[in-house]
Design a protein around this motif. Structure first.
Motif, PDB file in Angstrom:
ATOM      1  N   HIS A  98       4.915 -21.946  -1.191  1.00 19.44           N
ATOM      2  CA  HIS A  98       6.241 -22.572  -1.190  1.00 19.44           C
ATOM      3  C   HIS A  98       6.239 -23.952  -1.837  1.00 19.44           C
ATOM      4  CE1 HIS A  98       7.828 -19.395   1.306  1.00 19.44           C
ATOM      5  NE2 HIS A  98       6.807 -19.542   2.141  1.00 19.44           N
ATOM      6  N   SER A 101       9.315 -26.232  -3.021  1.00 23.53           N
ATOM      7  CA  SER A 101      10.553 -25.831  -2.348  1.00 23.53           C
ATOM      8  C   SER A 101      11.046 -26.959  -1.443  1.00 23.53           C
ATOM      9  CB  SER A 101      10.305 -24.573  -1.504  1.00 23.53           C
ATOM     10  OG  SER A 101      11.451 -24.253  -0.746  1.00 23.53           O
ATOM     11  N   GLN A 160      13.008 -26.095   1.133  1.00 25.87           N
ATOM     12  CA  GLN A 160      13.330 -25.382   2.368  1.00 25.87           C
ATOM     13  C   GLN A 160      12.088 -25.337   3.255  1.00 25.87           C
ATOM     14  OE1 GLN A 160      14.929 -21.432   1.867  1.00 25.87           O
ATOM     15  NE2 GLN A 160      15.802 -21.432   3.921  1.00 25.87           N
ATOM     16  N   PHE A 210       9.480 -23.786   5.673  1.00 29.55           N
ATOM     17  CA  PHE A 210       8.827 -22.555   6.099  1.00 29.55           C
ATOM     18  C   PHE A 210       7.542 -22.930   6.816  1.00 29.55           C
ATOM     19  CE2 PHE A 210      11.132 -21.227   2.213  1.00 29.55           C
ATOM     20  CZ  PHE A 210      11.946 -20.253   2.763  1.00 29.55           C
ATOM     21  N   ARG A 215      11.120 -24.673  15.573  1.00 25.28           N
ATOM     22  CA  ARG A 215      12.152 -23.619  15.525  1.00 25.28           C
ATOM     23  C   ARG A 215      13.486 -24.181  15.035  1.00 25.28           C
ATOM     24  NH1 ARG A 215      10.397 -18.907  19.025  1.00 25.28           N
ATOM     25  NH2 ARG A 215      12.502 -18.182  18.608  1.00 25.28           N
ATOM     26  N   LEU A 274      12.848 -24.877  11.043  1.00 23.82           N
ATOM     27  CA  LEU A 274      12.582 -23.749  10.140  1.00 23.82           C
ATOM     28  C   LEU A 274      13.858 -23.269   9.451  1.00 23.82           C
ATOM     29  CD1 LEU A 274       9.933 -21.743  12.175  1.00 23.82           C
ATOM     30  CD2 LEU A 274       9.597 -22.821   9.942  1.00 23.82           C
ATOM     31  N   ARG A 275      13.743 -23.024   8.165  1.00 21.36           N
ATOM     32  CA  ARG A 275      14.805 -22.536   7.273  1.00 21.36           C
ATOM     33  C   ARG A 275      15.784 -23.628   6.824  1.00 21.36           C
ATOM     34  NH1 ARG A 275      12.855 -17.892   5.611  1.00 21.36           N
ATOM     35  NH2 ARG A 275      12.407 -16.407   7.227  1.00 21.36           N
ATOM     36  N   ARG A 284      16.911 -27.214   4.965  1.00 21.03           N
ATOM     37  CA  ARG A 284      16.562 -27.810   3.670  1.00 21.03           C
ATOM     38  C   ARG A 284      16.708 -29.324   3.751  1.00 21.03           C
ATOM     39  NH1 ARG A 284      16.449 -24.162  -0.536  1.00 21.03           N
ATOM     40  NH2 ARG A 284      17.263 -22.103  -0.074  1.00 21.03           N
TER      41      ARG A 284
END
Length: 190
Positions: free
Chosen positions: A105, A108, A110, A112, A152, A155-156, A158
């Motif tokens: 990644h 990126s 975002q 992860f 949690r 995560l995901r 940006r």
């Protein structure tokens, strides 16, 4: 047969094992390649070096006679149980491990697994954490498990996103400031 001679339940000797967070039901045991290598190296060291060394000490101590007051024998037997418990634990964890390379990644924005994330909390404090596997996290290095509440929540998301982190004191808002991944490993020409 007397109850005194019956075998206790299979997991009885695991009661005093160090308890790491268990995986959520149905979740995979994600781990970075470096974390997997560290656990595998520890397992191999226990099997190839530590255990045989302690077995030799116990064998020597047992040959000295009375075992009831023989400190080398008693300590050695206890240490063997600890080593065997750790070997079982590592074997089980490595069997279910799913190695994820965070460098895939790289570049990126975002978040992860494996990301190094800098965020601002709602009180203006800036924090940086790396999202890692359960078996490889080290809070002294600002690493958090991917199943932790903060991971949690992040995560995901940006860069620039605001996420909600549920805490016992209520919802907190985190703003993602930066996301970094390790660079891809260089392949050596053969």
């Amino acid at each position: 047969m007397s109850k005194a001679f019956s075998k206790e339940s299979e997991g009885a000797d695991d009661d005093d094992a160090p308890s790491l967070p268990s995986l959520p039901a149905g979740a995979k045991n994600y781990i970075t390649p470096a974390g997997y290598a560290r656990l595998r190296d520890e397992l191999l060291d226990l099997i190839d070096n530590e255990r045989p060394r302690i077995v030799d000490v116990v064998h020597w101590a047992a040959s000295n006679g009375d075992r009831s007051e023989n400190g080398d024998y008693l300590y050695g037997k206890k240490r063997l149980r600890e080593i065997d418990r750790r070997i079982r634990f590592l074997t089980k964890r490595l069997e279910i491990a799913e190695v994820v390379d965070p460098s895939l990644h790289a570049g990126s924005d975002q978040i992860f697994f494996g990301a190094r994330v800098t965020y601002l909390d709602d009180q203006g404090a800036e924090r940086t954490v790396t999202i890692m596997g359960i078996d490889e996290t080290d809070s002294r290095d600002s690493q958090v498990s991917w199943v932790s509440p903060v991971a949690r929540a992040l995560l995901r998301a940006r860069v620039g996103d605001e996420v909600q982190l549920p805490t016992p004191g209520g919802l907190r808002t985190l703003e993602v400031v930066d996301v970094k991944y390790p660079p891809p490993a260089q392949k050596l020409a053969g």
